[in-house]
Design a protein around this motif. Structure first.
Motif, short mmCIF file in Angstrom:
data_model
loop_
_atom_site.label_atom_id
_atom_site.label_comp_id
_atom_site.label_asym_id
_atom_site.label_seq_id
_atom_site.Cartn_x
_atom_site.Cartn_y
_atom_site.Cartn_z
N TYR A 79 1.08 -1.34 -0.05
CA TYR A 79 -0.12 0.03 0.06
C TYR A 79 0.78 1.34 0.07
CZ TYR A 79 -3.77 -3.29 1.16
OH TYR A 79 -4.40 -4.39 1.19
N PHE A 80 1.97 1.07 0.98
CA PHE A 80 2.69 2.34 0.74
C PHE A 80 3.50 2.53 -0.35
CE2 PHE A 80 6.87 4.32 1.40
CZ PHE A 80 6.71 5.45 2.06
N ASP A 81 3.81 1.57 -1.19
CA ASP A 81 4.46 1.39 -2.43
C ASP A 81 3.39 2.15 -3.64
OD1 ASP A 81 6.76 0.31 -1.36
OD2 ASP A 81 6.27 -1.78 -2.23
N THR A 82 2.27 1.97 -3.47
CA THR A 82 1.17 2.45 -4.20
C THR A 82 1.14 3.98 -4.24
OG1 THR A 82 0.05 0.12 -4.42
CG2 THR A 82 -1.34 2.38 -5.21
N VAL A 83 1.10 4.28 -3.05
CA VAL A 83 0.93 5.68 -2.85
C VAL A 83 2.11 6.49 -3.12
CG1 VAL A 83 -1.02 5.60 -1.13
CG2 VAL A 83 1.35 5.94 -0.29
N THR A 84 3.28 5.97 -2.91
CA THR A 84 4.58 6.38 -3.34
C THR A 84 4.53 6.59 -4.77
OG1 THR A 84 5.73 5.60 -1.42
CG2 THR A 84 7.16 6.11 -3.43
N GLU A 85 3.94 5.73 -5.49
CA GLU A 85 4.19 5.46 -7.06
C GLU A 85 3.10 6.76 -7.48
OE1 GLU A 85 1.94 2.85 -10.27
OE2 GLU A 85 3.65 1.89 -9.11
N TRP A 86 1.89 7.05 -6.73
CA TRP A 86 1.05 8.28 -7.16
C TRP A 86 1.87 9.34 -7.17
CZ3 TRP A 86 -3.62 7.02 -3.25
CH2 TRP A 86 -4.11 5.69 -3.66
N GLY A 87 2.73 9.52 -5.89
CA GLY A 87 3.29 10.88 -5.58
C GLY A 87 4.23 11.00 -6.79
N GLN A 88 5.07 10.04 -7.32
CA GLN A 88 6.08 10.29 -8.22
C GLN A 88 5.59 10.60 -9.63
OE1 GLN A 88 9.48 10.41 -7.08
NE2 GLN A 88 8.40 10.44 -5.23
#
Length: 131
Positions: free
Chosen positions: A89-98
């Motif tokens: 889940y953290f990886d997913t939101v990090t991808e959104w931010g990037q």
């Protein structure tokens, strides 16, 4: 009650407003740009700038989220959250931010399990729980 496609679109396409409360019941409401439904029962929220909201959620996991679009039927979702500082889940939101123009680096992912849904369309049905 699971979210409909209309409800999920309302979350994904615009700002939502996120309400939390302290252990003592003092409310806090903030606009959130990074909230997306994962399925009919789950909403993933990026913690990019949360301060009071995050502290509240660490002590009181109940959350309420309201969609903004007053042209359609706006909705209120209530449920509990889990906070993730690593993992999928953290990886997913990090991808959104990037992928955003702002190149955000989220502090955490907040996973909301939707337990209740209400219509907040003005009029006689305002506040009615959707079954």
């Amino acid at each position: 009650m699971s979210m409909t496609n209309e409800m999920m679109d309302a979350i994904e396409k615009d700002l939502v407003f996120l309400a939390t409360a302290t252990e003592d019941g003092i409310p806090n409401v903030v606009p959130i740009g990074f909230a997306r439904p994962l399925d009919e029962d789950t909403i993933l929220i990026a913690d990019n700038y949360m301060n009071k909201s995050r502290k509240n959620l660490e002590k009181n996991p109940w959350i309420s989220l309201v969609t903004k679009d007053s042209q359609k039927n706006p909705f209120q979702f209530k449920g509990k959250v889990e906070i993730f500082e690593s993992g999928k889940y953290f990886d997913t939101v990090t991808e959104w931010g990037q992928n955003a123009m702002t190149k955000l680096t989220p502090k955490a992912a907040i996973l909301m399990k939707v337990e209740e849904i209400y219509s907040i369309q003005p009029g006689p049905e305002a506040g009615k729980k959707i079954e």
